[in-house]
Design an enzyme around this catalytic site. Structure first.
Site, mmCIF file in Angstrom:
data_model
loop_
_atom_site.group_PDB
_atom_site.id
_atom_site.type_symbol
_atom_site.label_atom_id
_atom_site.label_comp_id
_atom_site.label_asym_id
_atom_site.label_seq_id
_atom_site.Cartn_x
_atom_site.Cartn_y
_atom_site.Cartn_z
ATOM 1 N N HIS A 198 0.759 -1.148 -0.021
ATOM 2 C CA HIS A 198 -0.074 -0.083 -0.143
ATOM 3 C C HIS A 198 0.692 1.458 -0.005
ATOM 4 O O HIS A 198 0.455 2.394 -0.468
ATOM 5 C CB HIS A 198 -1.124 0.066 1.247
ATOM 6 C CG HIS A 198 -2.283 -0.650 0.626
ATOM 7 N ND1 HIS A 198 -2.384 -1.913 0.550
ATOM 8 C CD2 HIS A 198 -3.269 -0.121 -0.139
ATOM 9 C CE1 HIS A 198 -3.743 -2.344 0.056
ATOM 10 N NE2 HIS A 198 -4.200 -1.229 -0.288
ATOM 11 N N ARG A 305 -11.541 2.477 -3.813
ATOM 12 C CA ARG A 305 -11.251 1.798 -2.826
ATOM 13 C C ARG A 305 -11.951 2.364 -1.560
ATOM 14 O O ARG A 305 -11.347 3.174 -1.061
ATOM 15 C CB ARG A 305 -9.847 1.472 -2.491
ATOM 16 C CG ARG A 305 -9.085 0.692 -3.523
ATOM 17 C CD ARG A 305 -7.502 0.531 -3.251
ATOM 18 N NE ARG A 305 -6.827 -0.291 -3.644
ATOM 19 C CZ ARG A 305 -6.048 -0.206 -4.706
ATOM 20 N NH1 ARG A 305 -5.847 0.917 -5.223
ATOM 21 N NH2 ARG A 305 -5.310 -1.369 -5.388
ATOM 22 N N ARG A 341 -15.996 0.094 -5.098
ATOM 23 C CA ARG A 341 -15.553 -1.464 -4.503
ATOM 24 C C ARG A 341 -16.414 -1.236 -3.148
ATOM 25 O O ARG A 341 -15.964 -0.423 -2.431
ATOM 26 C CB ARG A 341 -14.368 -1.657 -4.497
ATOM 27 C CG ARG A 341 -14.033 -3.069 -3.979
ATOM 28 C CD ARG A 341 -12.711 -3.403 -4.227
ATOM 29 N NE ARG A 341 -11.669 -2.837 -3.286
ATOM 30 C CZ ARG A 341 -10.580 -3.006 -3.342
ATOM 31 N NH1 ARG A 341 -9.751 -3.978 -4.112
ATOM 32 N NH2 ARG A 341 -9.651 -2.032 -2.367
ATOM 33 N N GLU A 442 -9.738 -11.939 -7.927
ATOM 34 C CA GLU A 442 -8.606 -12.022 -7.428
ATOM 35 C C GLU A 442 -8.260 -13.271 -6.659
ATOM 36 O O GLU A 442 -7.187 -12.998 -5.903
ATOM 37 C CB GLU A 442 -8.615 -10.716 -6.562
ATOM 38 C CG GLU A 442 -9.628 -10.399 -5.570
ATOM 39 C CD GLU A 442 -9.601 -8.909 -4.877
ATOM 40 O OE1 GLU A 442 -8.455 -8.224 -4.803
ATOM 41 O OE2 GLU A 442 -10.630 -8.471 -4.276
ATOM 42 N N ASN A 465 -3.110 -7.578 -7.980
ATOM 43 C CA ASN A 465 -2.384 -7.759 -6.921
ATOM 44 C C ASN A 465 -2.638 -8.904 -5.904
ATOM 45 O O ASN A 465 -1.594 -9.666 -5.437
ATOM 46 C CB ASN A 465 -2.622 -6.476 -5.847
ATOM 47 C CG ASN A 465 -2.596 -5.099 -6.762
ATOM 48 O OD1 ASN A 465 -1.702 -5.104 -7.740
ATOM 49 N ND2 ASN A 465 -2.970 -4.137 -6.428
ATOM 50 N N ASP A 466 -3.748 -9.013 -5.673
ATOM 51 C CA ASP A 466 -3.983 -10.249 -4.929
ATOM 52 C C ASP A 466 -3.893 -11.849 -5.602
ATOM 53 O O ASP A 466 -3.751 -12.599 -5.115
ATOM 54 C CB ASP A 466 -5.452 -10.173 -4.184
ATOM 55 C CG ASP A 466 -5.327 -9.246 -2.925
ATOM 56 O OD1 ASP A 466 -4.531 -9.590 -2.156
ATOM 57 O OD2 ASP A 466 -6.183 -8.295 -2.766
ATOM 58 N N ARG A 476 2.155 -10.320 -0.755
ATOM 59 C CA ARG A 476 2.592 -9.245 -1.599
ATOM 60 C C ARG A 476 3.195 -8.260 -0.819
ATOM 61 O O ARG A 476 3.488 -7.122 -1.391
ATOM 62 C CB ARG A 476 1.099 -8.880 -2.109
ATOM 63 C CG ARG A 476 0.102 -8.064 -1.003
ATOM 64 C CD ARG A 476 -1.327 -7.725 -1.761
ATOM 65 N NE ARG A 476 -1.296 -6.351 -2.146
ATOM 66 C CZ ARG A 476 -2.497 -6.061 -2.403
ATOM 67 N NH1 ARG A 476 -3.635 -6.563 -2.629
ATOM 68 N NH2 ARG A 476 -2.783 -4.667 -2.613
ATOM 69 N N CYS A 513 -7.495 -4.080 -12.532
ATOM 70 C CA CYS A 513 -7.256 -2.674 -11.667
ATOM 71 C C CYS A 513 -6.088 -2.839 -10.850
ATOM 72 O O CYS A 513 -5.940 -2.060 -9.820
ATOM 73 C CB CYS A 513 -8.710 -2.462 -11.192
ATOM 74 S SG CYS A 513 -9.231 -3.673 -9.863
HETATM 75 C C1 PEP Z 1 -6.026 -6.147 -6.270
HETATM 76 O O1 PEP Z 1 -5.909 -6.844 -5.513
HETATM 77 O O2 PEP Z 1 -5.311 -6.242 -7.489
HETATM 78 C C2 PEP Z 1 -6.654 -4.874 -6.110
HETATM 79 C C3 PEP Z 1 -6.796 -4.139 -6.930
HETATM 80 O O3 PEP Z 1 -7.148 -4.219 -4.740
HETATM 81 P P1 PEP Z 1 -6.196 -3.997 -3.597
HETATM 82 O O4 PEP Z 1 -5.033 -3.694 -3.925
HETATM 83 O O5 PEP Z 1 -6.854 -2.851 -2.901
HETATM 84 O O6 PEP Z 1 -6.198 -5.327 -2.691
HETATM 85 MG MG MG Z 2 -7.408 -7.013 -3.894
#
Ligand code: PEP
Ligand code: MG
Length: 587
Positions: A198, A305, A341, A442, A465-466, A476, A513
């Site tokens: 983050h 988010r 979301r 995800e 990402n997830d 991650r 995304c």
């Molecule tokens: C993801 O997991 O790719 C995503 C966009 O959500 P976050 O990064 O908020 O988990």
């Molecule tokens: Mg995510």
């Protein structure tokens, strides 16, 4: 005697947000104070109470000093907040109860004070009255300071940086990022983390350079040290020499002229050389980021988010508060769509002010988070859904559920949504009855069952990402294994292809995304695999658009087809990188 000049030290980390910064360092130690717990021997109990008194006096002096500075620099009104902090510090109930707790349990004073102040914070947070609710955050702030003083830790706050500073931290949690002084932080550097942690998402939204995974820099850097942060190559140079500064000055000039070219091209349409339009959208976390959505000419918000409204709060925002935030975003982005979301709290985004709702877990990434939390706390979920629905009367709003693992969860979420729609209709409150509802893909189980989920979704958005984290079993945010977090792993490429194919068979569009979407090295691969839209931090839009305008979709499809036949992540990466470099002269 003159101090010897400090020697230059170059440390390599992971390039996370582009740009170069030069300035002084502020070392940030996590604000969540770890409170050790132990019994105090009978003969040391008087001294323990004196220790508490001394910590209270020091805290009072610190707050008065800050109050004076704020009054001088920002004015008397801004300084008033600290009156509330001083009052909290002198609250006889808080102090008296701590002493009573100590006398009855004999536990160290930090533990007693922490217990009592947490009780107060929880109690105040539940009040309807806004003034009383704010007392919860006053007590939290003051309690943090008292605990830091008791534990002999230096005072440290990200929200009140003295001046322009490079923030060097062990990590920057989502709640830190919500309070960071955005006008003063000129770069972020963290010991831990990977490209999707983050801290990176925040740095990109702030448009400042970031380098992560720079092990132990917090231990080597001192407050006030000068440094260069190179967010292009992932390098931090402590105490740079004159010649290094000169070299970086030149690099910065070149980068600036390249960025000016990107910004110029960003005014044009996102269309490939063979005439295929590409939809480029923005990810946002806070309402005020809508300004960037516009200035970077995004075609709407592909990921809002919403958990950032909740993160630094000890209480859940009301339906009305949420409605006002969502409405503002929907109105500013219209006629483009906004994909809101629903709550993705838990995991890497814990609601720190609310330990009752989010008890500590051994494995929070696979724990009680996101849609799992919402389906169990339907009162909270319904407040949010009603707020989103109401905002849909003010723009083009879509709803997206995070962390869907299978169709049962999706259907349960939709049933709650249907209840909210019926309620609003009954009360004559307007909303868009044709609002589209989609799911994030995800979790691997969602990817594998994309054909089933597609039946009940108007769209998919792949959270790479997830998805990569769960597919490859790579945390991650763990810097030790960040090198194994490979977006070009054949498993990722094949999974994206599978999701797109299954969704398209049923006419369901698919966007991405996750951070992969905003990286011009990966964007052609994703588009070639059939992805319909890319959503990213607004500041990444120019470089992705520049590339889109310099490539053909036919070439991107060939790149994807070739990647699908390859077996090594490194080979696929090299192919993607070559594709990018052949089209964009990186300076
Ligand atoms: C993801 O997991 O790719 C995503 C966009 O959500 P976050 O990064 O908020 O988990
Ligand atoms: Mg995510």
């Amino acid at each position: 005697m003159a101090q010897p000049a400090k020697t230059e030290l170059t440390v390599q980390g992971i390039a996370a947000s582009q740009g170069i910064a030069y300035g002084q360092i502020f070392v940030y130690i996590q604000s969540d104070v770890e409170v050790p717990s132990y019994q105090v021997e009978a003969e040391k109990r008087i001294e323990e109470v004196s220790r508490f008194d001394r910590a209270l006096i020091t805290t009072r002096q610190q707050i008065s000093k800050i109050q004076g500075e704020v009054e001088k620099n920002l004015g008397a009104e801004e300084a008033l907040i600290f009156d509330a902090h001083l009052m909290a510090l002198e609250d006889p109930a808080l102090i008296g109860e701590t002493i009573r707790e100590f006398e009855s349990t004999g536990q160290n004073i930090e533990t007693c004070f922490n217990k009592v102040s947490q009780r107060y914070i929880q109690a105040f947070a539940k009040f309807e009255d806004e003034y009383l609710r704010e007392r919860a955050s006053d007590i939290r702030d003051v309690a943090q300071r008292v605990l830091q003083n008791l534990l002999g830790q230096a005072e440290n706050s990200l929200s009140r940086l003295a001046d322009k500073r490079i923030v060097v931290a062990n990590d920057i949690s989502p709640s830190d990022s919500a309070s960071i002084d955005r006008s003063a932080a000129i770069a972020l550097v963290t010991d831990s983390g990977s490209k999707t942690s983050h801290a990176v998402i925040v740095a990109r939204s702030m448009k400042v350079p970031a380098v992560v995974g720079v092990r132990n820099l917090t231990k080597r850097a001192r407050n006030g040290d000068w440094a260069i942060v190179d967010g292009y190559d992932g390098v931090v140079i402590l105490n740079p020499s004159e010649s290094t500064l000169f070299r970086y000055g030149k690099i910065q000039e070149r980068k600036k002229s390249f960025e000016a070219r990107l910004l110029q091209a960003n005014r044009e349409k996102a269309v490939t050389l063979d005439g295929v339009p590409v939809s480029l959208m923005a990810n946002i976390e806070k309402v005020d980021e809508v300004a960037q959505v516009k200035s970077f000419a995004a075609e709407g918000v592909g990921l809002y988010r919403t958990e950032y409204l909740f993160l630094n709060s000890a209480r859940i925002p009301t339906e009305q508060e949420q409605f006002l935030a969502y409405k503002e975003v929907a109105e500013s982005v219209a006629p483009h769509p906004v994909i809101i979301r629903t709550l993705d709290l838990g995991g890497d985004k814990p609601m720190s002010g609310n330990p009752d709702l989010f008890p500590k877990e051994n494995n929070p990434f696979m724990g009680f988070r996101a849609i799992r939390f919402c389906l169990e706390h339907q009162d909270i979920f319904k407040d949010q859904l009603r707020a989103i629905l109401r905002s849909s009367a003010h723009g083009k709003v879509r709803i997206m559920y995070p962390m869907i693992s299978g169709s049962e969860e999706l259907l349960r979420a939709n049933a709650v949504l249907a209840e909210c729609m019926t309620e609003l209709k009954g009360r004559g409150i307007p909303f868009d009855e044709n609002l589209e509802v989609g799911a994030m893909i995800e979790i691997p189980s969602a990817a594998v069952t994309a054909d089933i989920l597609a039946k009940d979704c108007a769209f998919f958005s792949i959270g790479t990402n997830d998805l990569i984290q769960y597919l490859l079993a790579i945390d991650r945010v763990n810097d030790r294994i960040a090198h194994l977090y490979e977006p070009t792993h054949p498993a990722v490429v094949r999974t994206v292809k599978h999701i797109v194919d299954e969704a398209h068979k049923q006419g369901v569009p698919v966007s991405v995304c996750g951070e992969m979407a905003g990286d011009p090295v990966y964007a052609p691969l994703l588009l070639g695999l059939g992805i319909d839209a890319l959503s990213m931090s607004p500041s990444w839009l120019p470089s992705v658009k520049y590339l889109v305008r310099a490539m053909t979709m036919a070439d991107a499809r060939a790149l994807a087809a070739e990647s699908l036949t390859m077996e090594s992540p490194k080979e696929i990466y090299a192919r993607c990188d070559a594709f990018y470099r052949a089209r964009v002269k990186v300076e």
